[in-house]
Write a protein that holds these residues in place. Structure first.
Motif, PDB file in Angstrom:
ATOM      1  N   GLY A   1      -7.110 -22.264 -21.923  1.00  0.00           N
ATOM      2  CA  GLY A   1      -7.019 -23.685 -22.224  1.00  0.00           C
ATOM      3  C   GLY A   1      -6.174 -24.467 -21.238  1.00  0.00           C
ATOM      4  O   GLY A   1      -5.842 -25.623 -21.480  1.00  0.00           O
ATOM      5  N   GLU A   2      -5.796 -23.838 -20.107  1.00  0.00           N
ATOM      6  CA  GLU A   2      -4.989 -24.528 -19.099  1.00  0.00           C
ATOM      7  C   GLU A   2      -5.713 -24.584 -17.762  1.00  0.00           C
ATOM      8  O   GLU A   2      -6.502 -23.695 -17.429  1.00  0.00           O
ATOM      9  N   ASN A   3      -5.395 -25.619 -16.985  1.00  0.00           N
ATOM     10  CA  ASN A   3      -5.895 -25.676 -15.631  1.00  0.00           C
ATOM     11  C   ASN A   3      -5.191 -24.615 -14.788  1.00  0.00           C
ATOM     12  O   ASN A   3      -4.016 -24.302 -15.015  1.00  0.00           O
ATOM     13  N   MET A   4      -5.899 -24.050 -13.830  1.00  0.00           N
ATOM     14  CA  MET A   4      -5.346 -23.023 -12.950  1.00  0.00           C
ATOM     15  C   MET A   4      -5.891 -23.212 -11.556  1.00  0.00           C
ATOM     16  O   MET A   4      -6.864 -23.932 -11.334  1.00  0.00           O
ATOM     17  N   GLY A   5      -5.259 -22.560 -10.607  1.00  0.00           N
ATOM     18  CA  GLY A   5      -5.738 -22.632  -9.232  1.00  0.00           C
ATOM     19  C   GLY A   5      -5.107 -21.551  -8.384  1.00  0.00           C
ATOM     20  O   GLY A   5      -4.094 -20.948  -8.752  1.00  0.00           O
ATOM     21  N   LEU A   6      -5.725 -21.298  -7.246  1.00  0.00           N
ATOM     22  CA  LEU A   6      -5.167 -20.353  -6.285  1.00  0.00           C
ATOM     23  C   LEU A   6      -4.311 -21.113  -5.292  1.00  0.00           C
ATOM     24  O   LEU A   6      -4.703 -22.166  -4.782  1.00  0.00           O
ATOM     25  N   GLY A   7      -3.123 -20.593  -5.006  1.00  0.00           N
ATOM     26  CA  GLY A   7      -2.256 -21.187  -4.008  1.00  0.00           C
ATOM     27  C   GLY A   7      -2.332 -20.403  -2.711  1.00  0.00           C
ATOM     28  O   GLY A   7      -3.416 -20.044  -2.248  1.00  0.00           O
ATOM     29  N   LYS A   8      -1.201 -20.098  -2.145  1.00  0.00           N
ATOM     30  CA  LYS A   8      -1.150 -19.346  -0.894  1.00  0.00           C
ATOM     31  C   LYS A   8      -1.506 -17.880  -1.147  1.00  0.00           C
ATOM     32  O   LYS A   8      -1.264 -17.340  -2.223  1.00  0.00           O
ATOM     33  N   PHE A   9      -2.073 -17.247  -0.125  1.00  0.00           N
ATOM     34  CA  PHE A   9      -2.294 -15.808  -0.204  1.00  0.00           C
ATOM     35  C   PHE A   9      -2.187 -15.218   1.199  1.00  0.00           C
ATOM     36  O   PHE A   9      -2.422 -15.909   2.198  1.00  0.00           O
ATOM     37  N   ALA A  10      -1.794 -13.960   1.265  1.00  0.00           N
ATOM     38  CA  ALA A  10      -1.606 -13.321   2.566  1.00  0.00           C
ATOM     39  C   ALA A  10      -1.885 -11.828   2.463  1.00  0.00           C
ATOM     40  O   ALA A  10      -1.584 -11.193   1.446  1.00  0.00           O
ATOM     41  N   LYS A  11      -2.483 -11.306   3.521  1.00  0.00           N
ATOM     42  CA  LYS A  11      -2.661  -9.865   3.664  1.00  0.00           C
ATOM     43  C   LYS A  11      -2.105  -9.483   5.026  1.00  0.00           C
ATOM     44  O   LYS A  11      -2.507 -10.028   6.044  1.00  0.00           O
ATOM     45  N   MET A  12      -1.145  -8.576   5.043  1.00  0.00           N
ATOM     46  CA  MET A  12      -0.520  -8.165   6.295  1.00  0.00           C
ATOM     47  C   MET A  12      -0.791  -6.683   6.529  1.00  0.00           C
ATOM     48  O   MET A  12      -0.642  -5.862   5.614  1.00  0.00           O
ATOM     49  N   GLU A  13      -1.189  -6.348   7.753  1.00  0.00           N
ATOM     50  CA  GLU A  13      -1.470  -4.962   8.107  1.00  0.00           C
ATOM     51  C   GLU A  13      -0.664  -4.557   9.333  1.00  0.00           C
ATOM     52  O   GLU A  13      -0.451  -5.369  10.247  1.00  0.00           O
ATOM     53  N   LEU A  14      -0.245  -3.317   9.353  1.00  0.00           N
ATOM     54  CA  LEU A  14       0.513  -2.799  10.493  1.00  0.00           C
ATOM     55  C   LEU A  14      -0.361  -2.834  11.741  1.00  0.00           C
ATOM     56  O   LEU A  14      -1.540  -2.471  11.701  1.00  0.00           O
ATOM     57  N   ALA A  15       0.194  -3.301  12.856  1.00  0.00           N
ATOM     58  CA  ALA A  15      -0.552  -3.398  14.107  1.00  0.00           C
ATOM     59  C   ALA A  15      -1.118  -2.035  14.494  1.00  0.00           C
ATOM     60  O   ALA A  15      -0.454  -0.998  14.347  1.00  0.00           O
ATOM     61  N   ALA A  16      -2.347  -2.051  14.979  1.00  0.00           N
ATOM     62  CA  ALA A  16      -3.034  -0.806  15.347  1.00  0.00           C
ATOM     63  C   ALA A  16      -2.243  -0.038  16.406  1.00  0.00           C
ATOM     64  O   ALA A  16      -1.741  -0.607  17.373  1.00  0.00           O
ATOM     65  N   GLY A  17      -2.128   1.264  16.185  1.00  0.00           N
ATOM     66  CA  GLY A  17      -1.457   2.121  17.148  1.00  0.00           C
ATOM     67  C   GLY A  17       0.053   2.104  17.080  1.00  0.00           C
ATOM     68  O   GLY A  17       0.723   2.779  17.879  1.00  0.00           O
ATOM     69  N   LYS A  18       0.619   1.350  16.155  1.00  0.00           N
ATOM     70  CA  LYS A  18       2.071   1.246  16.046  1.00  0.00           C
ATOM     71  C   LYS A  18       2.603   2.114  14.903  1.00  0.00           C
ATOM     72  O   LYS A  18       1.926   2.335  13.899  1.00  0.00           O
TER      73      LYS A  18
ATOM     74  N   ALA B   1       0.836  -1.200   0.000  1.00  0.00           N
ATOM     75  CA  ALA B   1       0.000   0.000   0.000  1.00  0.00           C
ATOM     76  C   ALA B   1       0.872   1.252   0.000  1.00  0.00           C
ATOM     77  O   ALA B   1       1.965   1.267   0.586  1.00  0.00           O
ATOM     78  N   ALA B   2       0.385   2.291  -0.653  1.00  0.00           N
ATOM     79  CA  ALA B   2       1.155   3.530  -0.759  1.00  0.00           C
ATOM     80  C   ALA B   2       1.437   4.157   0.612  1.00  0.00           C
ATOM     81  O   ALA B   2       2.470   4.802   0.804  1.00  0.00           O
ATOM     82  N   ASP B   3       0.524   3.946   1.576  1.00  0.00           N
ATOM     83  CA  ASP B   3       0.734   4.514   2.909  1.00  0.00           C
ATOM     84  C   ASP B   3       1.601   3.635   3.798  1.00  0.00           C
ATOM     85  O   ASP B   3       1.891   3.968   4.950  1.00  0.00           O
ATOM     86  N   GLY B   4       2.033   2.490   3.277  1.00  0.00           N
ATOM     87  CA  GLY B   4       2.910   1.608   4.029  1.00  0.00           C
ATOM     88  C   GLY B   4       2.240   0.812   5.125  1.00  0.00           C
ATOM     89  O   GLY B   4       2.904   0.089   5.866  1.00  0.00           O
ATOM     90  N   LYS B   5       0.912   0.871   5.205  1.00  0.00           N
ATOM     91  CA  LYS B   5       0.202   0.231   6.316  1.00  0.00           C
ATOM     92  C   LYS B   5      -0.210  -1.214   6.026  1.00  0.00           C
ATOM     93  O   LYS B   5      -0.636  -1.932   6.939  1.00  0.00           O
ATOM     94  N   SER B   6      -0.121  -1.657   4.788  1.00  0.00           N
ATOM     95  CA  SER B   6      -0.537  -3.025   4.465  1.00  0.00           C
ATOM     96  C   SER B   6       0.200  -3.536   3.232  1.00  0.00           C
ATOM     97  O   SER B   6       0.788  -2.762   2.468  1.00  0.00           O
TER      98      SER B   6
END
Length: 215
Positions: free
Chosen positions: A137-154, A66-71
Motif C-alpha cells: 500500500g506504499e509507493n516504492m522505487g529503486l535508488g542507487k545501485f552498484a556492482k563492483m568486481e575485482l580487476a581482472a588479473g589482480k 561474494a564468498a570468494d571476495g571477487k565482487s
C-alpha cells in the motif's frame, strides 16, 4: 464455478495479495488460476500508478559481498515509511534485488527495471516492484545501485561495510601482492575498516579524474 478456500489460499501464496483480492480475482476469472494471477498483476499496476507521486524518504540498502571476495553489490530500495521498510515483504524484495544486480549488468535504473526479474522470470523488475507496492500500500522505487568486481588479473578483494541502520553501504576494491595475502583475515579487516572510514567521511571524490579545476 465455486471458489474454494483452498483455491484462494493457493493464489495468495503465489501472489502475496490479500485474501479478499484473491477471492475476487478468482471469481472474476471463473476460477482460472493463471488468469487470476494476471488480473491481480494488472490491479497492482493500477495501484502503483496511483501512488507514484508520493514521497519515498525511507527504505533500505541491500548489501552482499561474494564468498570468494571477487565482487560486491549494494542496492537502494525506497519506500514511504520505516514501518514498511521493516516488513518481511519489503525486505524480501530488497534481497531479491541484490541477487538481480549480482547476476546482471545494467547501464541505468531504466535498464534494470525492464529486465526479467530473477526471482520470477515471468515478470519484469518493474512489474515485481509494482506487485510489492500493491501489497504494502506504499509507493516504492529503486535508488542507487552498484556492482563492483575485482580487476581482472589482480590479487585482492572487494570489501565493504553496511551501517547498522541499513541505509548506508560502501563497496571498496583492495589490491595486494598475492592471493594468499588477499585471503588473510587481517587483509579482510583492513578492507572493512577502509569502507567504514569512507562511510564516516562521505568523500566527494574517490578518483583523481573526478576532481576538476572548478572545485
Amino acid at each position: 464455478m465455486s471458489i474454494t478456500a483452498a483455491m484462494v489460499k493457493d493464489l495468495r501464496e503465489k501472489t502475496a495479495a490479500g485474501m479478499m483480492d484473491c477471492k475476487k480475482a478468482l471469481t472474476e476469472c471463473d476460477g482460472d488460476m493463471e488468469k487470476a494471477v494476471d488480473w491481480l498483476r494488472q490491479k497492482g499496476l493500477s495501484k502503483a500508478a496511483k501512488k507514484a507521486g508520493r514521497a519515498t524518504s525511507e527504505g533500505l540498502v541491500g548489501f552482499e559481498l561474494a564468498a570468494d571476495g571477487k565482487s560486491g553489490v549494494a542496492v537502494e530500495v525506497k519506500c514511504e515509511t520505516d514501518f514498511v521498510a521493516r516488513g518481511d515483504k519489503f525486505q524480501g524484495f530488497v534481497k531479491d534485488m541484490v541477487a538481480q544486480v549480482a547476476k546482471g549488468e545494467y547501464a541505468d535504473s531504466e535498464a534494470l527495471l525492464a529486465a526479467p526479474f530473477v526471482a520470477d522470470a515471468s515478470v519484469t523488475v518493474k512489474e515485481a516492484l509494482d506487485g510489492v507496492i500493491a501489497t504494502t500500500g506504499e509507493n516504492m522505487g529503486l535508488g542507487k545501485f552498484a556492482k563492483m568486481e575485482l580487476a581482472a588479473g589482480k590479487s585482492g578483494l572487494i570489501g565493504g561495510y553496511l551501517h547498522s541502520n541499513g541505509k548506508l553501504a560502501v563497496l571498496v576494491e583492495m589490491q595486494t601482492g598475492s592471493d594468499a595475502a588477499a585471503a588473510s583475515e587481517a587483509f579482510h579487516e583492513v578492507a572493512k575498516n577502509v569502507a567504514m572510514q569512507i562511510a564516516a567521511l562521505n568523500p566527494r571524490f574517490w578518483d583523481k579524474s573526478q576532481v576538476t579545476e572548478d572545485v
